[in-house]
Motif scaffolding. Structure first.
Motif: not given
Length: 114
Positions: A30-42, A53-67
């Motif tokens: 029942s859930i199509n897309d899922m994501a993680w967001y973050r909010q740094p202080p301030g 749902s098909g497994g395709s992923t996208n990453y912020a440039d700041s976390v590519k290769g790490r997350f």
């Protein structure tokens, strides 16, 4: 009536790893897309990683290769594996899912010390 509950946050030293989990109260069919967001202080909330749902992923440039975002449909859970953590990764991390409407988790704090 979808509930998203995050867990796995905490305090870690720079270079360390954490694995965040987001458990959904309904079938992930029942859930199509899922994501993680973050909010740094301030700062504004920002997209960290997304998975379709098909497994395709996208990453912020700041976390590519790490997350890595992944999902386990059988467990109705989405994960965010965070490696090589940096102090700039310190933030409240929120799980997000779309099922006819958008749903947000309550957030889990990740703090990375120098």
């Amino acid at each position: 009536q979808v509930q998203l509950v995050e867990s796995g946050g905490g305090l870690v030293q720079a270079g360390g790893s954490l694995r965040l989990s987001c458990a959904a109260s309904t079938s992930m069919r029942s859930i199509n897309d899922m994501a993680w967001y973050r909010q740094p202080p301030g700062k504004q909330r920002e997209l960290v990683a997304a998975i379709t749902s098909g497994g395709s992923t996208n990453y912020a440039d700041s976390v590519k290769g790490r997350f890595t975002i992944s999902r386990d449909n059988a467990k109705n859970t989405v994960y965010l594996q965070m490696n090589s953590l940096k102090p700039d990764d310190t933030a409240v991390y929120y799980c997000w899912g779309s099922s006819h409407r958008a749903y947000w988790g309550q957030g889990t704090q990740v703090t990375v010390s120098s």
